[in-house]
Design an enzyme around this catalytic site. Structure first.
Site, PDB file in Angstrom:
ATOM      1  CE  LYS A  54      -3.894  -2.222   2.228  1.00 32.32           C
ATOM      2  NZ  LYS A  54      -4.493  -2.687   3.482  1.00 32.32           N
ATOM      3  CD  GLN A  98      -3.644  -4.354   6.652  1.00 32.44           C
ATOM      4  OE1 GLN A  98      -3.468  -3.413   5.894  1.00 32.44           O
ATOM      5  NE2 GLN A  98      -4.334  -5.426   6.294  1.00 32.44           N
ATOM      6  CG  ASP A 121     -10.074  -0.291   4.992  1.00 30.51           C
ATOM      7  OD1 ASP A 121      -9.917  -0.574   3.786  1.00 30.51           O
ATOM      8  OD2 ASP A 121      -9.375  -0.765   5.906  1.00 30.51           O
TER       9      ASP A 121
END
Ligand code: NDP
Length: 296
Positions: A54, A98, A121
């Site tokens: 990422k 994460q 997200d």
């Protein structure tokens, strides 16, 4: 018949290219650099790989990338304090924590402490509610990537029968909401669904997000249907570790009209959509027009 392969790798490269163009325009026209902060707690090897990749791709499209790597034993209070700091940082437009988090940390509490406008997200409860009510939201990256590929392949999805196998909060449910938003007739199947082959057999679009290697055989698929395989499963075959999806590619591709491969299908689109969401969040934060084609 042999299905058309939907090349997620190439499509993701195209999306990243579009993101890069928007980033360059934001810098040139407004002096703004979109910023993405990724928070990783602990040493989970798969998470470390995801976070590295990422960060690399964030830099490649010209955005600011910030990584916060915290010790496995980090307290909830310290993690929440970091998120608060990022919420208040005007140079950060997207925050990603994460998952999974170590067991002692409350994932729901942590995710819901992110400013929803920076929740790239799309897991914050506000974004879930906005998506569910058809309002502008941050959309979870994996389902957004699937939707983009479906729109690209079909144009309009209106009136199509779609079956989503899997009802998780990160893939199945938001995927179903997005398909509903595009006027599909949507069925969500799960482990208690009666007669899954019959349900799948009705679908013009099948999205498999189950986590079971090659579970969906070609016999279940309606001739000409589009199959989107979200699954990422590591299996051992012929003494080698191999990545396979939730559908049996060989038999499904013989029946389907189009299909995403694993690897090289949905996977690359997930990070591309994370970058797209960060640009979208940056534009919204600055009252600028959102990039077209990069949101739901
Ligand atoms: P979850 O384990 O959270 O959910 C799996 C879903 O599948 C559940 O709803 C479960 O039903 C359903 N299911 C399990 N067994 C069956 C069965 N025999 N028949 C029908 N339904 C079944 O998984 P995720 O949604 O997180 O992930 C799904 C897959 O997608 C995984 O392989 C994961 O690795 C992959 N993935 C890929 C991403 C990418 O970037 N390409 C991103 C995220 C995930 P029930 O609710 O009844 O238990």
């Amino acid at each position: 018949m042999s299905a058309q392969i939907i090349d997620g790798k190439a499509f993701a490269a195209k999306v990243r290219g579009q993101v890069g163009e928007h980033v360059a325009a934001l810098k040139a026209d407004h002096g703004i650099t979109p910023g993405l902060a990724v928070v990783l707690v602990g040493e989970d090897p798969a998470s470390q790989v995801y976070v590295r990749s990422k960060g690399k791709m964030t830099n490649e499209v010209g955005m600011k990338s910030v990584e916060h790597k915290l010790d496995e034993a980090t307290s909830e209070a310290d993690l929440l304090a970091l998120i608060e700091q990022l919420n208040n940082d005007a140079t950060i437009h997207g925050i990603l924590v994460q998952l999974p988090l170590p067991k002692h940390l409350d994932e729901d509490l942590v995710i819901n402490s992110i400013n929803p406008a920076k929740d790239v997200d799309g897991f914050h409860i506000s974004n879930v509610g906005l998506l569910g009510t058809g309002q502008k939201s941050m959309v979870p990256c994996t389902p957004l990537g699937c939707l983009m590929m479906l729109r690209d392949h079909h144009g309009s999805l209106s009136g199509m029968d779609a079956v989503v196998i899997g009802r998780s909060n990160i893939v199945g449910k938001p995927m179903a909401q997005l398909l509903l938003g595009d006027s599909c007739t949507v069925t969500i199947a799960h482990s208690r669904t009666k007669d899954l082959p019959e349900v799948v057999g009705r679908a013009d679009i099948v999205v498999a997000a189950v986590g079971r290697p090659e579970m969906v055989p070609g016999e279940w698929i309606k001739k000409g249907a589009t199959v989107i395989d979200v699954g990422i499963n590591r299996i051992e075959r012929d003494g080698k570790i191999k990545l396979v999806g939730d559908v049996d590619f060989a038999s499904c591709s013989a029946v389907a009209g189009a299909i995403t491969p694993v690897p090289g299908g949905v996977g690359p689109m997930t990070i591309a959509c994370l970058l797209a969401n960060t640009v979208t969040a940056c534009c919204r934060a600055n009252g600028l027009a959102e990039p077209e084609g990069l949101t739901a």
